[in-house]
Design an enzyme around this catalytic site. Structure first.
Site, PDB file in Angstrom:
ATOM      1  N   GLU A  99      44.030  47.448 103.536  1.00  0.00           N
ATOM      2  CA  GLU A  99      42.905  48.371 103.670  1.00  0.00           C
ATOM      3  C   GLU A  99      43.178  49.723 103.021  1.00  0.00           C
ATOM      4  O   GLU A  99      42.253  50.497 102.791  1.00  0.00           O
ATOM      5  CB  GLU A  99      42.515  48.529 105.149  1.00  0.00           C
TER       6      GLU A  99
ATOM      7  N   HIS B 262      49.526  47.359 104.051  1.00  0.00           N
ATOM      8  CA  HIS B 262      48.171  47.687 104.512  1.00  0.00           C
ATOM      9  C   HIS B 262      47.164  47.434 103.392  1.00  0.00           C
ATOM     10  O   HIS B 262      46.935  48.309 102.553  1.00  0.00           O
ATOM     11  CB  HIS B 262      48.107  49.152 104.959  1.00  0.00           C
TER      12      HIS B 262
ATOM     13  N   CYS C 119      50.386  44.427 109.064  1.00  0.00           N
ATOM     14  CA  CYS C 119      51.564  45.211 109.458  1.00  0.00           C
ATOM     15  C   CYS C 119      52.022  44.792 110.857  1.00  0.00           C
ATOM     16  O   CYS C 119      52.627  43.745 111.015  1.00  0.00           O
ATOM     17  CB  CYS C 119      51.284  46.696 109.323  1.00  0.00           C
TER      18      CYS C 119
END
Length: 193
Positions: A172, A170, A86
Site C-alpha cells: 500500500e 507494504h 507485514c
C-alpha cells in the site's frame, strides 16, 4: 461495485499505512468493510466475507494477536483468500505453526527479487517500501517463499494449494508495484465462487 457484491474484510491493526490501503481499494471500486481488530471480538462470524486483508501494526498487543490468529485459522479452514501485510504475514506464520525472528530495523524502499511463479507478483525485481523489525523465519507446512531480498529471506510467501499470501513489505506504500499486488489479490477474491 462489481457484479455479485463481493465483500472484503480489511482488518485494521492500527497500521500507519491503512489510509493508503483504503485509498487503493476505493480506487479499485472494491466493496469492503474496515474493522479495527478490537471491534471484531473473539467470536465474530466471518462468513459474509469473500476475502480478508490483515494490515500491519504499530505496536504488539496480545488481543490483536489472538484476534488475527483466529482470523487466519478461519480463512485457512474455510478457503477464504487472505493477504497478510507485514505483521499480517508474521501472524499467518505464527497461527499456522511457522516461526518469526527479530530481523533488525528495516525501513525504506528495498529491491525484492520475485523468484517463483505466483498469481500476485510477476517474476523479476520490484522496488517496495518496508518498515519492520521482525521476519518470518520458518514457513508453515504448505507454504513456499516466492520472493526474497538482501535483508529478508521470505519477503513474499504463498500457500501451495490455498489462496493465502503474505508480504513482509507494504504494498500500500509501494507505488505501482504495490497497487498491482493488491489488485491481483482482489481479483482472486472476486473469482472465488
Amino acid at each position: 461495485m462489481r457484479e455479485g457484491e463481493k465483500m472484503i474484510l480489511v482488518v485494521d491493526n492500527l497500521s500507519y499505512y491503512l489510509p493508503e490501503l483504503l485509498e487503493i481499494l476505493d480506487g479499485l471500486d472494491v466493496e469492503y468493510r474496515c474493522k479495527r481488530y478490537y471491534e471484531l471480538g473473539l467470536g465474530m462470524q466471518h462468513k459474509a466475507y469473500d476475502g480478508m486483508i490483515l494490515s500491519g501494526r504499530r505496536n504488539n498487543d496480545r488481543i490483536m494477536n489472538v484476534v488475527n490468529m483466529r482470523l487466519v485459522r478461519y480463512a485457512y479452514t474455510n478457503d477464504i483468500p487472505l493477504l497478510g501485510i507485514c505483521y499480517g504475514l508474521e501472524i499467518i506464520a505464527l497461527a499456522l505453526n511457522g516461526t518469526i525472528k527479530r530481523s533488525g530495523r528495516v525501513v525504506g524502499f528495498n529491491d525484492v527479487y520475485v523468484v517463483e511463479d505466483n498469481p500476485l507478483i510477476d517474476r523479476g525485481v520490484i522496488r517496495v517500501y518496508e518498515n519492520h523489525n521482525y521476519a518470518t523465519a520458518t514457513l508453515p507446512d504448505g507454504f513456499i517463499s516466492i520472493a526474497c531480498s538482501d535483508t529478508c529471506r521470505n519477503e513474499a510467501v504463498m500457500h501451495n494449494q490455498k489462496n493465502i499470501f503474505g508480504v513482509q513489505f507494504h504494498p500500500e506504500a509501494s507505488d505501482t508495484y504495490g497497487m498491482d499486488i493488491i489488485k491481483r489479490f482482489i481479483d482472486i477474491c472476486y473469482r472465488r465462487s
